[in-house]
Design a protein around this motif. Sequence first.
Motif, mmCIF file in Angstrom:
data_model
loop_
_atom_site.group_PDB
_atom_site.id
_atom_site.type_symbol
_atom_site.label_atom_id
_atom_site.label_comp_id
_atom_site.label_asym_id
_atom_site.label_seq_id
_atom_site.Cartn_x
_atom_site.Cartn_y
_atom_site.Cartn_z
ATOM 1 N N LEU A 290 0.966 -1.266 0.035
ATOM 2 C CA LEU A 290 -0.121 0.006 -0.168
ATOM 3 C C LEU A 290 0.923 1.229 -0.089
ATOM 4 C CD1 LEU A 290 -2.926 -1.088 2.403
ATOM 5 C CD2 LEU A 290 -3.114 -0.480 0.015
ATOM 6 N N THR B 103 2.406 1.655 -3.318
ATOM 7 C CA THR B 103 1.426 2.213 -4.108
ATOM 8 C C THR B 103 1.125 3.841 -4.078
ATOM 9 O OG1 THR B 103 0.096 0.006 -4.337
ATOM 10 C CG2 THR B 103 -1.112 1.747 -4.783
ATOM 11 N N ASP B 104 0.901 3.987 -2.689
ATOM 12 C CA ASP B 104 0.593 5.531 -2.499
ATOM 13 C C ASP B 104 1.726 6.401 -3.036
ATOM 14 O OD1 ASP B 104 -0.972 7.466 -1.332
ATOM 15 O OD2 ASP B 104 0.175 7.319 0.665
ATOM 16 N N LEU C 291 -3.726 8.127 -0.398
ATOM 17 C CA LEU C 291 -4.520 6.938 -0.597
ATOM 18 C C LEU C 291 -5.102 7.014 0.546
ATOM 19 C CD1 LEU C 291 -5.232 4.330 -2.308
ATOM 20 C CD2 LEU C 291 -3.058 3.211 -0.880
ATOM 21 N N SER C 292 -4.571 7.280 1.682
ATOM 22 C CA SER C 292 -5.213 7.189 3.018
ATOM 23 C C SER C 292 -5.990 8.381 3.324
ATOM 24 C CB SER C 292 -4.191 6.944 4.116
ATOM 25 O OG SER C 292 -3.196 8.227 4.249
ATOM 26 N N VAL D 271 -6.871 -0.980 -1.498
ATOM 27 C CA VAL D 271 -6.950 0.412 -2.214
ATOM 28 C C VAL D 271 -8.468 0.801 -2.422
ATOM 29 C CG1 VAL D 271 -6.457 1.326 -4.250
ATOM 30 C CG2 VAL D 271 -4.742 -0.204 -3.443
ATOM 31 N N GLN E 38 -10.051 4.401 -0.605
ATOM 32 C CA GLN E 38 -10.370 5.322 -1.416
ATOM 33 C C GLN E 38 -11.864 5.782 -1.122
ATOM 34 O OE1 GLN E 38 -9.045 3.881 -5.281
ATOM 35 N NE2 GLN E 38 -7.272 5.225 -5.320
#
Length: 343
Positions: free
Chosen positions: A249, A252-253, A260-261, A328, A332
């Motif tokens: 994660l 990815t972010d 993302l968070s 994910v 989101q």
Amino acid sequence: MPPHDRVPKLVLIVPVLTAVLALLNMSVPRVWIGPGSAVEVKELVRISGAQEYRTPGKLLLTTVHLVYPPSLAMAIKGWLDPLVDLPPSELYYPEDVDPQEVNRGARQDLQNSKLVASAAALTRLGYPVVLEGADVLVSGIPAQSPATGVLRRGDFILAVGGHRVCGAEELRFEMSQATPGEPVALQVRRDGRDINVTAGTVPDPENERRAVLGVELAPQGQVRIQLPFKVEIEQGDIGGPSAGLVFALSITDLLQDGDLSGGRAVAGTGTIGCGGQVGLVGGVKQKVTAAEKSGAELFLVPQDEFEDACKWAKRIRIVPVNRLDEAVRVLQDPAAAKARSCR
């Protein structure tokens, strides 16, 4: 009372106290497992060769605090604490294995987890990732197998239902998501060509709710992963594969525009597979506690450990996930996270 009358009692008390203290300091054949800490992962990640997007939201890996061997005094205190587990030491440190070797293995598991997490995140984002030695070899097909006539001995299974698998364990995970008796889509490498086939399934003899192909699989060697650019994650003083989900994660972010968070502190636990599969971990109750102490608003856990995590949550929102894609999506979409949570 005259002073000389107290001497015999003191002579008796001092040896008894000394013996009690010695007893309490003796080690016991247990492993003490208590709540650990929560560590922000994005601060540990460095990417060379691709643009990074640094955002304020936090993605936290959670740990357990492990002591081996604990003293008798520590064990007694642990037996009285519901957040502490005291399993027999042989479950973690077999008698015929050097404890240092066990610890080195845990650190190697973490190292492997970082590489697999990088592969899973980059594959999801569309970057070219080369996986060698990851394919699952079909070594035999019994006559009664539903895959007879579809799969062949010598086929390599690359993906199930569009999800890449690295080794037999990830294949079993993907098959567990299928319905027994229903066909599954497979990507197979046969004679050097990648083809798509559909194979039937049957219930697993050990668990009739899980689907299997009913074929024999050959043991595989070490998976080799080649990334298109360098991804480094500082290891610190932790071990084991359970930070894989949060590693993936975080990568990815950092590689996609946006937070993302959503500016929140999000904690998580779970192993990760090459195809983004989220696997089981241990110490869920201790990690829930660590996440709550960190101030995290959300805690992502493997689906099969969701109910256990919910038992120990006091205020944090617990959300179950099976895959990186799913994690994910819930990050989101706060509404989706709330709908799936036990709180």
